[in-house]
Design a protein around this motif. Structure first.
Motif, PDB file in Angstrom:
ATOM      1  N   GLN A  79       0.850  -1.197   0.000  1.00  0.00           N
ATOM      2  CA  GLN A  79       0.000   0.000   0.000  1.00  0.00           C
ATOM      3  C   GLN A  79       0.889   1.251   0.000  1.00  0.00           C
ATOM      4  OE1 GLN A  79      -3.566   0.373   0.344  1.00  0.00           O
ATOM      5  NE2 GLN A  79      -2.955   2.491  -0.004  1.00  0.00           N
ATOM      6  N   GLU A 103      15.301   5.359   4.772  1.00  0.00           N
ATOM      7  CA  GLU A 103      13.880   5.087   4.563  1.00  0.00           C
ATOM      8  C   GLU A 103      13.599   3.609   4.806  1.00  0.00           C
ATOM      9  OE1 GLU A 103      12.320   5.349   0.549  1.00  0.00           O
ATOM     10  OE2 GLU A 103      10.273   5.281   1.297  1.00  0.00           O
ATOM     11  N   THR A 104      12.542   3.314   5.599  1.00  0.00           N
ATOM     12  CA  THR A 104      12.144   1.918   5.789  1.00  0.00           C
ATOM     13  C   THR A 104      10.675   1.850   6.141  1.00  0.00           C
ATOM     14  OG1 THR A 104      12.700  -0.155   6.912  1.00  0.00           O
ATOM     15  CG2 THR A 104      12.770   1.829   8.284  1.00  0.00           C
ATOM     16  N   GLY A 109       7.633   2.218  -3.337  1.00  0.00           N
ATOM     17  CA  GLY A 109       8.542   3.279  -3.781  1.00  0.00           C
ATOM     18  C   GLY A 109       7.899   4.641  -3.985  1.00  0.00           C
ATOM     19  N   LEU A 111       7.004   6.992  -1.694  1.00  0.00           N
ATOM     20  CA  LEU A 111       7.709   8.017  -0.920  1.00  0.00           C
ATOM     21  C   LEU A 111       9.142   8.175  -1.425  1.00  0.00           C
ATOM     22  CD1 LEU A 111       7.774   9.990   1.443  1.00  0.00           C
ATOM     23  CD2 LEU A 111       8.196   8.071   2.971  1.00  0.00           C
ATOM     24  N   GLU A 126      14.243  -2.724   3.133  1.00  0.00           N
ATOM     25  CA  GLU A 126      12.946  -3.347   2.868  1.00  0.00           C
ATOM     26  C   GLU A 126      13.111  -4.845   3.096  1.00  0.00           C
ATOM     27  OE1 GLU A 126       9.597  -2.592   1.978  1.00  0.00           O
ATOM     28  OE2 GLU A 126       9.541  -4.766   2.170  1.00  0.00           O
ATOM     29  N   ARG A 128      11.060  -7.295   2.164  1.00  0.00           N
ATOM     30  CA  ARG A 128      10.593  -8.174   1.074  1.00  0.00           C
ATOM     31  C   ARG A 128      11.287  -7.857  -0.239  1.00  0.00           C
ATOM     32  NH1 ARG A 128       4.302  -9.481   1.000  1.00  0.00           N
ATOM     33  NH2 ARG A 128       5.014 -10.031  -1.106  1.00  0.00           N
ATOM     34  N   PHE A 131       9.077  -6.544  -3.100  1.00  0.00           N
ATOM     35  CA  PHE A 131       8.714  -5.127  -2.978  1.00  0.00           C
ATOM     36  C   PHE A 131       9.914  -4.235  -3.314  1.00  0.00           C
ATOM     37  CE2 PHE A 131       5.074  -5.749   0.350  1.00  0.00           C
ATOM     38  CZ  PHE A 131       4.355  -6.442  -0.598  1.00  0.00           C
ATOM     39  N   ASP A 157      16.049  -6.214   7.583  1.00  0.00           N
ATOM     40  CA  ASP A 157      15.045  -5.981   8.623  1.00  0.00           C
ATOM     41  C   ASP A 157      15.515  -4.791   9.463  1.00  0.00           C
ATOM     42  OD1 ASP A 157      13.479  -5.982  10.869  1.00  0.00           O
ATOM     43  OD2 ASP A 157      13.645  -8.149  11.234  1.00  0.00           O
ATOM     44  N   TYR A 159      14.260  -3.550  12.001  1.00  0.00           N
ATOM     45  CA  TYR A 159      14.080  -3.706  13.450  1.00  0.00           C
ATOM     46  C   TYR A 159      15.378  -4.231  14.092  1.00  0.00           C
ATOM     47  CZ  TYR A 159       9.038  -3.530  12.338  1.00  0.00           C
ATOM     48  OH  TYR A 159       7.807  -3.168  11.884  1.00  0.00           O
ATOM     49  N   PRO A 175       5.089  -1.372  10.127  1.00  0.00           N
ATOM     50  CA  PRO A 175       4.125  -1.564  11.219  1.00  0.00           C
ATOM     51  C   PRO A 175       4.604  -1.151  12.613  1.00  0.00           C
ATOM     52  CG  PRO A 175       4.139  -3.473   9.760  1.00  0.00           C
ATOM     53  CD  PRO A 175       5.276  -2.599   9.331  1.00  0.00           C
TER      54      PRO A 175
END
Ligand code: SAH
Length: 257
Positions: A79, A103-104, A109, A111, A126, A128, A131, A157, A159, A175
C-alpha cells in the motif's frame, strides 16, 4: 529540450468523465476502451497535453503523469502513502538536495520517488525482495535510470539494526516504527529529523514514547485532512465525499548527546 512523447514514455489518457488510464507508448500500440481504440501512433511525437480521438470519435486528453498521478496508477506491492501525506512528510522531514535519508520500508517506492526527486540520497531497508524490486522499477519508470544512482535499497530488517551512519533524516513507514528508533540514536546525526507514518493512533503513541526515550525532542503528531471542492458556476460547495482517514504523521528531532 523536446517535450513530445516518445516510444516507451508513460502517458495518462483522460476521458470526458475524467477517468484516467496510464499507458506506455509502443509503435503500433493500441489502447482499447469501451469507447473505441486509441492508437498510440497518434500520440508518438505529439506534444504533452495533446487531445486525441478514439476510433469511435471519443475525445481523450493526454498528459505526462505528474508524480501524484503516477503514484495512484503505478504497479504496487505494498500500500502506498497518499500524495497528500507525502507532501506533508517532505516538509516535516525537511528533505533537501543531497540530504542523506534513511527510509524503511520502501514498499512500492512512492515516498522514495518524492525523496529522490527532491535530490536526496536514499538508503532504503525493505524486508521483502519482491517489494524492493518493484520499488526500484517504479522509481526507474517515473524518474529514469539515473535516479537509481542515489537509491540504495537493501533487503534488510530495520528492526534489527542500521548499518550506515550520519543520516540527516529518517522516514519510517512500517508496522512497528518504534523498533527502529533505538538504532536511530546512533545512525542519525544530532539535529536530525525522524518522521513516522502510521495508520493507527496506537502506533503513533508507541512511536512517540520511543522517541521520547531515545533522545528526541520537538515531538509532534498531525494528520492531513484534504477536502476537495465542487466548483461549477453557482454550484460551489465542498465535495460530498472525502478520504476521511489515511494515517498519522509523527516526528521528532534528535538532541546532541
Ligand atoms: N512508504 C511506502 C510503503 C511502505 S509499506 C510507499 O510509499 O510505497 C510498508 C513496508 O514495510 C512493506 O513493504 C513491508 O514489507 C516493509 N517492512 C515491514 N517490516 C519491515 C522491517 N522490519 N524491515 C524492513 N521493512 C519492513
Amino acid at each position: 529540450m523536446d517535450r513530445s512523447y516518445q516510444i516507451g514514455d508513460q502517458v495518462l489518457l483522460i476521458d470526458t468523465k475524467r477517468r484516467q488510464y496510464l499507458i506506455t507508448l509502443e509503435a503500433g500500440g493500441e489502447f482499447h476502451t469501451h469507447s473505441g481504440v486509441v492508437f498510440h501512433d497518434r500520440l508518438i511525437d505529439a506534444p504533452d497535453g495533446t487531445s486525441v480521438l478514439s476510433s469511435s470519435n471519443s475525445t481523450y486528453m493526454s498528459f505526462r503523469p505528474s508524480m501524484a498521478e503516477y503514484i495512484k496508477k503505478m504497479p504496487r506491492g505494498a500500500q502506498v502513502i497518499y500524495p497528500k501525506d507525502i507532501g506533508a512528510i517532505m516538509m516535516i522531514a525537511d528533505i533537501f538536495p543531497e540530504a542523506k535519508v534513511f527510509e524503511t520500508g520502501v514498499g512500492s517506492g512512492a515516498l522514495s520517488m518524492s525523496l529522490l526527486r527532491s535530490g536526496a540520497n536514499v538508503f532504503g531497508y525493505e524486508i521483502r525482495e519482491d517489494f524492493a524490486n518493484r520499488a526500484q522499477e517504479n522509481v526507474k519508470t517515473m524518474l529514469g535510470e539515473s535516479a537509481l544512482k542515489k537509491y540504495n535499497v537493501k533487503i534488510r530488517d530495520s528492526y534489527q539494526n542500521i548499518e550506515e551512519q550520519d543520516f540527516d533524516r529518517a522516514v519510517l513507514d512500517l508496522p512497528e516504527p518504534w523498533l527502529v528508533v533505538p538504532h536511530l540514536k546512533d545512525a542519525l546525526l544530532s539535529g536530525g529529523i525522524v518522521v513516522a507514518y502510521t495508520p493507527s493512533i496506537k502506533q503513533a503513541i508507541k512511536f512517540r514514547e520511543a522517541i521520547a526515550n531515545n533522545g528526541f525532542s520537538l515531538a509532534e503528531t498531525i494528520e492531513v485532512l484534504h477536502r476537495g471542492w465542487h466548483v461549477d458556476g453557482e454550484a460551489v460547495r465542498p465535495d460530498h465525499r472525502m478520504v476521511a482517514h489515511t494515517g498519522f504523521i509523527s516526528s521528532g528531532r534528535l538532541l546532541y548527546k
